[in-house]
Design a protein around this motif. Structure first.
Motif, short mmCIF file in Angstrom:
data_model
loop_
_atom_site.label_atom_id
_atom_site.label_comp_id
_atom_site.label_asym_id
_atom_site.label_seq_id
_atom_site.Cartn_x
_atom_site.Cartn_y
_atom_site.Cartn_z
N UNK A 71 0.80 -1.23 0.00
CA UNK A 71 0.00 0.00 0.00
C UNK A 71 0.83 1.27 0.00
N UNK A 72 2.07 1.19 0.50
CA UNK A 72 2.88 2.41 0.51
C UNK A 72 3.75 2.53 -0.74
N UNK A 73 3.99 1.42 -1.45
CA UNK A 73 4.88 1.47 -2.62
C UNK A 73 4.14 1.51 -3.94
N UNK A 74 2.89 1.09 -3.99
CA UNK A 74 2.16 1.01 -5.26
C UNK A 74 2.04 2.38 -5.93
N UNK A 75 2.02 3.46 -5.14
CA UNK A 75 1.93 4.81 -5.72
C UNK A 75 3.13 5.10 -6.60
N UNK A 76 4.29 4.51 -6.32
CA UNK A 76 5.50 4.74 -7.11
C UNK A 76 5.34 4.25 -8.54
N UNK A 77 4.48 3.27 -8.76
CA UNK A 77 4.22 2.78 -10.11
C UNK A 77 3.55 3.83 -10.97
N UNK A 78 2.98 4.84 -10.31
CA UNK A 78 2.30 5.92 -11.02
C UNK A 78 3.07 7.23 -10.88
N UNK A 79 4.35 7.13 -10.54
CA UNK A 79 5.20 8.31 -10.47
C UNK A 79 5.03 9.16 -9.24
N UNK A 80 4.40 8.62 -8.21
CA UNK A 80 4.14 9.39 -7.00
C UNK A 80 5.02 8.92 -5.85
N UNK A 81 5.03 9.69 -4.78
CA UNK A 81 5.83 9.37 -3.61
C UNK A 81 5.22 8.21 -2.84
N UNK A 82 6.01 7.47 -2.07
CA UNK A 82 5.47 6.38 -1.26
C UNK A 82 4.34 6.86 -0.35
N UNK A 83 3.26 6.12 -0.35
CA UNK A 83 2.13 6.47 0.49
C UNK A 83 1.22 7.54 -0.06
N UNK A 84 1.46 7.98 -1.31
CA UNK A 84 0.65 9.07 -1.87
C UNK A 84 -0.77 8.62 -2.21
N UNK A 85 -0.95 7.33 -2.48
CA UNK A 85 -2.31 6.80 -2.67
C UNK A 85 -2.74 6.12 -1.38
N UNK A 86 -4.03 5.88 -1.24
CA UNK A 86 -4.54 5.36 0.02
C UNK A 86 -4.85 3.87 -0.06
N UNK A 87 -4.90 3.20 1.07
CA UNK A 87 -5.33 1.80 1.06
C UNK A 87 -6.73 1.62 0.48
N UNK A 88 -7.61 2.60 0.72
CA UNK A 88 -8.95 2.52 0.15
C UNK A 88 -8.94 2.56 -1.37
N UNK A 89 -8.10 3.39 -1.95
CA UNK A 89 -7.96 3.43 -3.41
C UNK A 89 -7.42 2.12 -3.95
N UNK A 90 -6.49 1.53 -3.22
CA UNK A 90 -5.94 0.25 -3.64
C UNK A 90 -7.01 -0.83 -3.62
N UNK A 91 -7.83 -0.85 -2.57
CA UNK A 91 -8.93 -1.82 -2.50
C UNK A 91 -9.89 -1.63 -3.67
#
Length: 497
Positions: free
Chosen positions: A100-120
């Motif tokens: 949940x903290x690293x998946x945002x990096x796949x979209x060019x963002x900083x670690x933790x920039x997306x939320x667990x809710x968005x990942x779900x």
């Protein structure tokens, strides 16, 4: 080295541990063998040479419901996911804390920039029928591992009232460490927690507890894990991880963080722009303690939050254990636990204090006959029990630590080992980065999620409490042992295609 000290008093707060004394595992060896070889012992080598059944063939790995093993597991999972709903299995996935903290990096963002809710939500849009949180599995792991640690401590106190030898107990969540253990340190297997990893605990619960509650045959479930670790598929392929029946694996496929990022982008699911989704229940609720499993020292810290309370009947006074945090190769500290008067632990601690006093008197004043502790009082155990803990960050540091422990240079009761530097946030399935500080940033994002959690202790998770009340029984009890614990193989498990 810093020491955490807190006095304790009896608490009336109800606990899922209330009836834990109803079942106790058999005593476990309590002494770490100094000078033990870092290669298989003579007995171990003889066993390996003379026991062909040691080589366990994972037949399930050769083919799966989706196709041959030559097809990558992420592809097999997607192939099943893409079938019409009336022709496919029930698709269930779980997501590890570090993802949940690293998946945002796949979209060019900083670690933790997306939320667990968005990942779900992203996983639901991929087509998964249910989306669960591996934090739930991490909380289960703490319930089992914390209770196991306390049972081992109690066994040590009962068996060795005259000594203060360390246990020790090693954590078992990391498959890289388990592989090193089995191949290079088989003599240490008795000292490793028998707990499955959070991934495997949740997989077992999905194909037993959830299947029973929802009336779904385990054969009709395809369980997919989203993990930061490239070794998690090998872990899932172990032949005995079939809690619901022979041939029905607890976890069918593992997709890494990087693979998930590629799949989402290929399917035009823009994670940063998604609304907040929810985790499904009853296996979707996790605590802050479960979150910190994603970084080095996190398993230790989470376990102490529960084990301390189990012994003292009081919450750990300081939840953020800075002594086991950070990127240092080897971290250590001591935690003092003072059990409440009248408890079994208070009696055992007092017995050790009485025995120590008699031994000291005997050494200075000639032979004194010890009365077996019959004359001690609880006051003699007022100083409590000091738990010595250590964290090894990376296998290189683990080897250094084990060498010191084997030589007697250092003593610990509880040791966490993670194969990847920084723990799971630095796993081989995470996005690659040129930022030299990336793992520290991911680590901080993990701690931020813990700080924001409403529940920060695993045993306070109501979903976990319900599972024990309705299904598992007491922690470390017979059913919990059957579903949530495992064993290890000297020399390692070999697979054939």
């Amino acid at each position: 080295m810093q020491t955490i000290i807190a006095q304790s008093h009896v608490s009336a707060r109800p606990s899922v541990f209330a009836q834990q004394d109803a079942y106790k595992p058999a005593p476990i060896p309590c002494y770490f063998r100094r000078g033990a070889s870092t290669s298989p012992s003579a007995l171990g080598r003889a066993q390996l040479a003379g026991n062909p059944t040691r080589v366990i063939v994972v037949a399930a790995a050769a083919t799966t419901a989706a196709g041959p093993a030559s097809i990558p597991h992420w592809k097999q999972a997607i192939n099943e996911l893409d079938k019409p709903r009336d022709q496919r299995k029930v698709m269930i996935c779980q997501v590890a804390p570090a993802v949940r903290v690293a998946i945002a990096e796949c979209f060019g963002l900083a670690p933790g920039a997306t939320t667990p809710g968005q990942l779900a939500e992203s996983l639901r849009r991929l087509g998964f029928d249910m989306v669960f949180d591996t934090l739930y599995g991490a909380d289960l792991t703490i319930m089992e591992e914390g209770t196991e640690l306390i049972h081992r401590l109690q066994s040590s106190l009962e068996a060795n009232p005259h000594g203060e030898e360390p246990l020790p107990m090693f954590t078992s969540c990391c498959p890289g460490w388990v592989a090193l253990l089995e191949k290079s340190y088989p003599d240490l297997i008795p000292y490793v927690s028998s707990c499955k990893s959070p991934q495997m605990m949740l997989g077992a619960m999905v194909k037993t507890y959830l299947a029973e509650k929802r009336g779904i045959s385990p054969n009709d479930i395809c369980m997919v894990s989203i993990m930061p670790c490239v070794r998690k598929q090998g872990e899932a392929d172990r032949d005995w991880f079939c809690s619901s029946g022979a041939g029905v694996r607890d976890v069918d496929h593992v997709i890494t963080t990087t693979e998930l990022g590629s799949i989402l982008k290929e399917r035009n699911i823009n994670l940063p722009e998604l609304p907040e989704g929810d985790w499904d229940q009853p296996l979707g609720t996790g605590s802050g303690a479960g979150v910190i499993f994603g970084t080095t020292g996190g398993v230790m810290e989470a376990a102490l939050r529960t084990a301390y309370e189990l012994v003292t009947k009081q919450p750990l006074p300081r939840l953020n254990l800075s002594e086991v945090r950070g990127m240092d190769g080897i971290k250590e500290t001591e935690v003092k636990m003072v059990p409440p008067a009248g408890s079994k632990f208070a009696e055992l601690v007092a017995a050790r204090a009485a025995a120590k006093a008699v031994d000291e008197a005997a050494a200075s004043a000639g032979a004194i006959k010890w009365d077996g502790g019959a004359g001690f009082s609880n006051d003699e155990g007022a100083n409590g029990l000091t738990l010595r803990v250590a964290v090894a960050n990376g296998l290189g540091n683990a080897k250094k630590l084990l060498t010191k422990m084997q030589s007697g240079e250092c003593k610990y009761d509880f040791v966490e080992i993670m194969a990847c530097p920084a723990g799971c946030v630095g796993g081989g399935g995470q996005p690659r980065s040129s930022d030299k500080q990336i793992t520290a940033k991911r680590q901080q994002a993990i701690y931020n999620l813990d700080e924001r959690s409403t529940i920060r202790r695993s045993h306070e998770n109501p979903a976990i409490q319900t599972a024990y009340q309705d299904f598992l029984g007491e922690p470390n009890g017979p059913k919990a042992h059957e579903l949530l614990h495992t064993h290890y193989v000297p020399g390692g498990v070999e697979t054939s295609e």
